[in-house]
Design a protein around this motif. Structure first.
Motif, mmCIF file in Angstrom:
data_model
loop_
_atom_site.group_PDB
_atom_site.id
_atom_site.type_symbol
_atom_site.label_atom_id
_atom_site.label_comp_id
_atom_site.label_asym_id
_atom_site.label_seq_id
_atom_site.Cartn_x
_atom_site.Cartn_y
_atom_site.Cartn_z
ATOM 1 N N PHE B 37 22.636 52.421 -8.552
ATOM 2 C CA PHE B 37 22.124 54.244 -7.823
ATOM 3 C C PHE B 37 20.226 53.018 -7.151
ATOM 4 O O PHE B 37 19.470 52.251 -7.849
ATOM 5 C CB PHE B 37 21.482 54.464 -8.612
ATOM 6 C CG PHE B 37 21.452 55.115 -9.220
ATOM 7 C CD1 PHE B 37 22.288 56.557 -8.378
ATOM 8 C CD2 PHE B 37 19.319 56.528 -9.247
ATOM 9 C CE1 PHE B 37 21.987 58.077 -8.160
ATOM 10 C CE2 PHE B 37 19.245 58.327 -8.845
ATOM 11 C CZ PHE B 37 20.297 58.334 -8.095
ATOM 12 N N ALA B 38 20.517 54.173 -6.326
ATOM 13 C CA ALA B 38 19.027 54.313 -5.138
ATOM 14 C C ALA B 38 18.332 55.523 -5.267
ATOM 15 O O ALA B 38 19.301 56.336 -5.030
ATOM 16 C CB ALA B 38 19.024 53.254 -4.300
ATOM 17 N N ARG B 39 16.854 55.504 -5.133
ATOM 18 C CA ARG B 39 16.959 57.122 -4.699
ATOM 19 C C ARG B 39 16.213 57.218 -3.242
ATOM 20 O O ARG B 39 15.970 55.978 -2.751
ATOM 21 C CB ARG B 39 15.667 57.489 -5.453
ATOM 22 C CG ARG B 39 16.370 57.541 -6.829
ATOM 23 C CD ARG B 39 14.960 58.122 -8.524
ATOM 24 N NE ARG B 39 15.092 57.658 -9.592
ATOM 25 C CZ ARG B 39 15.749 58.924 -9.717
ATOM 26 N NH1 ARG B 39 15.941 59.517 -9.699
ATOM 27 N NH2 ARG B 39 16.344 58.853 -11.710
ATOM 28 N N LEU B 40 16.015 58.171 -3.380
ATOM 29 C CA LEU B 40 15.000 57.993 -1.500
ATOM 30 C C LEU B 40 14.293 57.838 -1.832
ATOM 31 O O LEU B 40 13.225 58.713 -2.800
ATOM 32 C CB LEU B 40 14.807 59.665 -1.266
ATOM 33 C CG LEU B 40 16.453 60.214 -0.437
ATOM 34 C CD1 LEU B 40 16.352 62.059 0.033
ATOM 35 C CD2 LEU B 40 16.978 59.399 0.554
ATOM 36 N N ALA B 41 12.724 57.330 -0.750
ATOM 37 C CA ALA B 41 11.712 56.306 -0.691
ATOM 38 C C ALA B 41 10.655 57.589 -1.040
ATOM 39 O O ALA B 41 9.306 57.529 -0.979
ATOM 40 C CB ALA B 41 10.944 55.178 -0.696
ATOM 41 N N ARG B 42 10.801 58.546 0.516
ATOM 42 C CA ARG B 42 10.293 59.427 0.923
ATOM 43 C C ARG B 42 11.072 60.756 0.179
ATOM 44 O O ARG B 42 12.236 61.271 0.137
ATOM 45 C CB ARG B 42 9.833 59.393 1.855
ATOM 46 C CG ARG B 42 8.854 58.167 2.552
ATOM 47 C CD ARG B 42 7.982 58.326 3.936
ATOM 48 N NE ARG B 42 9.281 57.835 5.023
ATOM 49 C CZ ARG B 42 8.979 58.398 5.924
ATOM 50 N NH1 ARG B 42 8.392 59.217 6.523
ATOM 51 N NH2 ARG B 42 10.186 58.423 7.118
ATOM 52 N N PRO B 43 10.401 62.624 0.101
ATOM 53 C CA PRO B 43 11.311 63.362 0.226
ATOM 54 C C PRO B 43 11.720 63.930 1.628
ATOM 55 O O PRO B 43 11.793 63.271 2.754
ATOM 56 C CB PRO B 43 9.993 64.306 0.715
ATOM 57 C CG PRO B 43 8.954 63.682 0.159
ATOM 58 C CD PRO B 43 8.737 62.228 0.587
ATOM 59 N N LEU B 44 12.478 64.118 0.902
ATOM 60 C CA LEU B 44 14.475 64.211 1.889
ATOM 61 C C LEU B 44 13.658 65.044 3.289
ATOM 62 O O LEU B 44 13.754 64.626 4.283
ATOM 63 C CB LEU B 44 15.198 65.619 1.716
ATOM 64 C CG LEU B 44 16.256 65.595 2.231
ATOM 65 C CD1 LEU B 44 17.026 64.299 2.051
ATOM 66 C CD2 LEU B 44 17.163 66.485 1.502
ATOM 67 N N ALA B 45 12.994 65.529 3.580
ATOM 68 C CA ALA B 45 11.817 66.433 4.509
ATOM 69 C C ALA B 45 11.684 65.441 5.362
ATOM 70 O O ALA B 45 11.932 65.798 7.018
ATOM 71 C CB ALA B 45 11.035 67.738 4.106
ATOM 72 N N GLN B 46 11.315 64.334 4.931
ATOM 73 C CA GLN B 46 10.604 63.178 6.125
ATOM 74 C C GLN B 46 11.954 61.992 6.044
ATOM 75 O O GLN B 46 11.465 61.242 6.609
ATOM 76 C CB GLN B 46 9.368 62.676 5.920
ATOM 77 C CG GLN B 46 8.157 63.660 4.808
ATOM 78 C CD GLN B 46 7.259 62.803 4.170
ATOM 79 O OE1 GLN B 46 6.671 62.057 4.121
ATOM 80 N NE2 GLN B 46 6.749 63.809 3.607
ATOM 81 N N SER B 47 12.861 62.584 5.580
ATOM 82 C CA SER B 47 13.594 60.772 5.341
ATOM 83 C C SER B 47 14.644 60.630 6.679
ATOM 84 O O SER B 47 15.272 61.656 7.062
ATOM 85 C CB SER B 47 14.636 60.555 4.195
ATOM 86 O OG SER B 47 13.570 61.138 3.559
#
Lengths: 122, 162
Positions: B37-47
């Motif tokens: 499991f990994a999470r987005l490093a930045r907000p979705l709106a910037q990914s």
């Protein structure tokens, strides 16, 4: 594809699988799975239905963003078209065609042997 | 929700089908009790997000001289309307794959990027073969795809197995 998702995730890239073969994906175990309950072939929505495709894409992004632990599964709120028999169709074995299937299997094994020999450079 | 009908047991159907073809050893699907499991490093709106398909280009350019399929890529700008799916297992009696967006929704994703839902697509979408061999997927194709995604600085991926 489940193994690919696991590899990306293990290397720091979060993933969502959008697919219709729920049992296979759950059996493998993936970080995030958006299930679309359609015949295999159109995991992203009905052909020609851009509105549904956009909504499914949006659900995939929501799941990518919101999951807080692995093995999260979300079911998209869409049904297949007016075709009640579709669930019984794929991969079913018609008893009348058993002999033909066996012949097709023999043919397939010959081709597989030939392809294997080619790959081994024989 | 969609409906209350039971989902299809594809593993069992596939086992029975290949037994009918005369194969004596059942296919063993991968199985793990846990998942990474990994999470987005930045907000979705910037990914920056990559889209992945199991289909092939229509020229079958993902196959080498020995007939082995490899990871492949094409630009998301002006993507082809059609991709090759005939060699994959899907329900050819119930549906079709003539609308690429039904299995690789590039235009749908681009519209959501324009609306600010996520940062944008990587410059290319990528294809990964569906293989009988777990070893080929784990040792060759998945690492090859990871390398391509790192080159494009992908921060997440959405995968659409046909």
């Amino acid at each position: 594809m489940s193994l690919v998702a696991r590899h990306l995730e293990a290397n720091g890239i979060p993933t969502v699988i959008v697919g219709s073969a729920m049992d296979i994906v759950i059996h493998c175990g993936v970080p995030r799975f958006l299930f679309t309950d359609f015949p295999l072939g159109n995991p992203a929505g009905h052909p020609g239905n851009a509105t549904m495709q956009s909504e499914i894409m949006r659900l995939a992004f929501d799941l990518l963003d919101s999951a807080d632990a692995p093995r999260r599964v979300v079911t998209a709120p869409f049904r297949w078209r007016d075709d009640p028999e579709w669930r019984n169709r794929y991969g079913q074995i018609d008893p009348v065609k058993i002999a033909k299937l066996r012949e097709a299997g023999e043919e397939r094994r010959k081709k597989q042997e030939a392809a294997k020999a080619l790959k081994l450079g024989a | 929700m969609g409906n209350a009908e039971p989902t299809i047991n594809y593993m069992e159907r596939t086992r029975l089908y290949y037994r009918a073809l005369g194969y004596s050893n059942d296919y063993k699907w991968s199985h793990f009790d846990d998942a990474p499991f990994a999470r987005l490093a930045r907000p979705l709106a910037q990914s920056r997000i990559a889209l992945i398909t199991t289909s092939s280009p229509t020229d079958r350019g993902n196959k080498d001289a020995r007939g082995v399929k490899h990871v492949w890529s094409l630009p998301v700008a002006n993507p082809p309307d059609r991709l090759f799916t005939d060699d994959l297992a899907w329900d050819k009696e119930s549906t079709h794959t003539n609308d690429r967006e039904s299995f690789l929704p590039i235009a749908a994703a681009q519209a959501l990027a324009a609306a600010g839902v996520f940062g944008g697509l990587t410059d290319h979408f990528h294809g990964v073969p569906t293989e009988y061999s777990h070893r080929k997927t784990e040792a060759e194709d998945a690492p090859a795809l990871l390398s391509l995604l790192r080159d494009e600085r992908a921060e997440g991926a959405i995968l659409f197995p046909i």
